[in-house]
Design an enzyme around this catalytic site. Structure first.
Site, mmCIF file in Angstrom:
data_model
loop_
_atom_site.group_PDB
_atom_site.id
_atom_site.type_symbol
_atom_site.label_atom_id
_atom_site.label_comp_id
_atom_site.label_asym_id
_atom_site.label_seq_id
_atom_site.Cartn_x
_atom_site.Cartn_y
_atom_site.Cartn_z
ATOM 1 N N SER A 15 122.356 81.397 -12.145
ATOM 2 C CA SER A 15 121.759 80.408 -11.792
ATOM 3 C C SER A 15 121.616 78.763 -11.275
ATOM 4 O O SER A 15 121.760 78.348 -10.506
ATOM 5 C CB SER A 15 120.659 80.200 -12.764
ATOM 6 N N ARG A 16 123.345 79.251 -11.630
ATOM 7 C CA ARG A 16 123.909 78.032 -10.469
ATOM 8 C C ARG A 16 125.509 77.929 -10.934
ATOM 9 O O ARG A 16 126.174 78.454 -10.529
ATOM 10 C CB ARG A 16 123.738 76.337 -11.681
ATOM 11 N N THR A 39 119.041 79.659 -19.354
ATOM 12 C CA THR A 39 117.597 79.232 -19.806
ATOM 13 C C THR A 39 117.324 78.549 -18.650
ATOM 14 O O THR A 39 115.963 78.342 -18.991
ATOM 15 C CB THR A 39 117.899 77.813 -20.440
ATOM 16 N N TYR A 156 139.875 77.559 -24.523
ATOM 17 C CA TYR A 156 139.478 77.551 -23.016
ATOM 18 C C TYR A 156 140.120 78.832 -22.248
ATOM 19 O O TYR A 156 140.080 80.099 -22.006
ATOM 20 C CB TYR A 156 138.604 77.075 -22.191
#
Ligand code: NAD
Length: 248
Positions: A15-16, A39, A156
Site C-alpha cells: 500500500s505504500r 491497515t 532489524y
C-alpha cells in the site's frame, strides 16, 4: 523485455513505499498483481485505482503477516483462484530501532515475526503451486543493513540477515523445481520508514552513500521486476545490492 503479461504476482505490504512501487512496476509490465496491506485501506484502494487507470490489474487484501496461518491461506487462495502463482515478493517489513541493551524482547520478537516469519510463511505457501508448475520467482526484500550491520538496528539487521540465509537455502532447495529465490538489499530509500529517522541519522547515512542521495522506491522496484522476469532465469541465490554504492 521483462514482459510479465499472463503472470500472477503476490506482493506483501503493497500500500505504500517500496511495496507500492513494486506493485505498480509489476503491473506496468502486465502482471496481475495481488498485494496485501496491513491497515491502510484507503491507500491500498488508491494503488489499485492508479494501476487500473494505467490499464493494469491490481487487487488488494488485508493481511497481518504476523499471522502465518492466514498469510499462507491468502497466498494459497490467490494461487487457486487465479490458477497460478508466478511471483512472490516478500516486502512487508518493520524496523524497531534502539540501542540493543535497552531493547525489549517484544521489539525483537515483533521484528522477527514480521520480517522473517511473515516472509518465510508466504514463501512456503508460494512454493507449493510453483513447485507444481515447475517455475516460480521468490524475491525477498532484505536490506543493506542485513549485510553490513548498523548501530541501533541490531534487531532489524538480524531479521534482514536471516532473509539472506533463507534466500540462499531456498535457492538450493528448490532449484531442481526451477523456482528461483533471490533477495534485493536496498540502501537508503526515501519512504515513510526512513522519513521518521532523526535528521542527524539521515545525514550520517547519506554521507555514506557514494551516489550522494537516497533511492526512490521506483529504483528498488525496477531490479525486482528484473528478478521476477523470465530474463532472470539463471539468477538464483543472489543478493542484488541496490544501495547507491554504500556497500560494494
Ligand atoms: P514502509 O514502512 O513504508 O512500508 C512497509 C510495508 O510493510 C507497509 O506496506 C506496511 O503496511 C507493511 N507491513 C508492516 N507490518 C506489517 C504486518 N505486520 N503485516 C503486513 N504488512 C505489514 O517501508 P518501506 O521503506 O517501503 O519498506 C519496505 C521494505 O523495504 C521493508 O521490508 C524494509 O525493511 C525494506 N527496506 C527499506 C529501506 C528504506 O530505506 N526505506 C531500506 C532497505 C530495506
Amino acid at each position: 523485455m521483462f514482459d510479465l503479461s499472463s503472470k500472477v504476482a503476490f506482493v506483501t505490504g503493497g500500500s505504500r513505499g517500496i511495496g507500492r512501487a513494486i506493485v505498480e512496476a509489476l503491473a506496468e509490465q502486465g502482471a496481475h498483481v495481488v498485494f496485501t496491506y496491513a491497515t491502510q485501506v484507503a491507500e491500498a484502494e488508491a494503488v489499485c485505482a492508479g494501476v487500473r487507470e494505467r490499464g493494469g490489474v491490481a487487487e488488494a487484501m488485508q493481511l497481518d503477516v504476523r499471522d502465518v496461518a492466514m498469510s499462507e491461506a491468502r497466498v494459497t487462495e490467490t494461487a487457486k483462484r487465479l490458477g497460478r502463482l508466478d511471483v512472490l515478493v516478500a516486502n512487508a517489513g518493520i524496523a524497531r530501532d534502539g540501542l540493543w541493551v535497552q531493547m525489549k524482547d517484544e521489539a525483537l520478537d515483533e521484528t522477527l515475526a514480521v520480517n522473517v516469519r511473515g516472509s518465510l510463511g508466504c514463501a512456503r505457501a508460494a512454493l507449493r503451486p510453483m513447485m507444481k508448475a515447475r517455475k516460480g520467482r521468490i524475491i525477498f526484500v532484505s536490506s543493506v543493513v542485513g549485510e553490513m550491520g548498523n548501530a541501533g538496528q541490531t534487531a532489524y539487521a538480524a531479521s534482514k540477515a536471516a532473509l539472506l540465509g533463507a534466500t540462499k537455502s531456498l535457492a538450493r532447495e528448490y532449484a531442481k523445481r526451477n523456482v528461483t529465490v533471490n533477495a534485493v538489499t536496498p540502501g537508503f530509500v526515501d519512504t515513510d520508514m526512513t522519513r521518521e529517522l532523526p535528521q542527524p541519522v539521515k545525514d550520517a547515512m547519506l554521507g555514506a552513500v557514494p551516489l550522494g542521495r537516497t533511492a526512490t522506491a521506483r529504483e528498488i522496484a525496477t531490479p525486482v521486476v528484473f528478478l521476477a522476469s523470465d530474463e532472470a532465469s539463471y539468477v538464483t541465490g543472489a543478493v542484488l545490492r541496490v544501495n547507491g554504492g554504500m556497500l560494494t
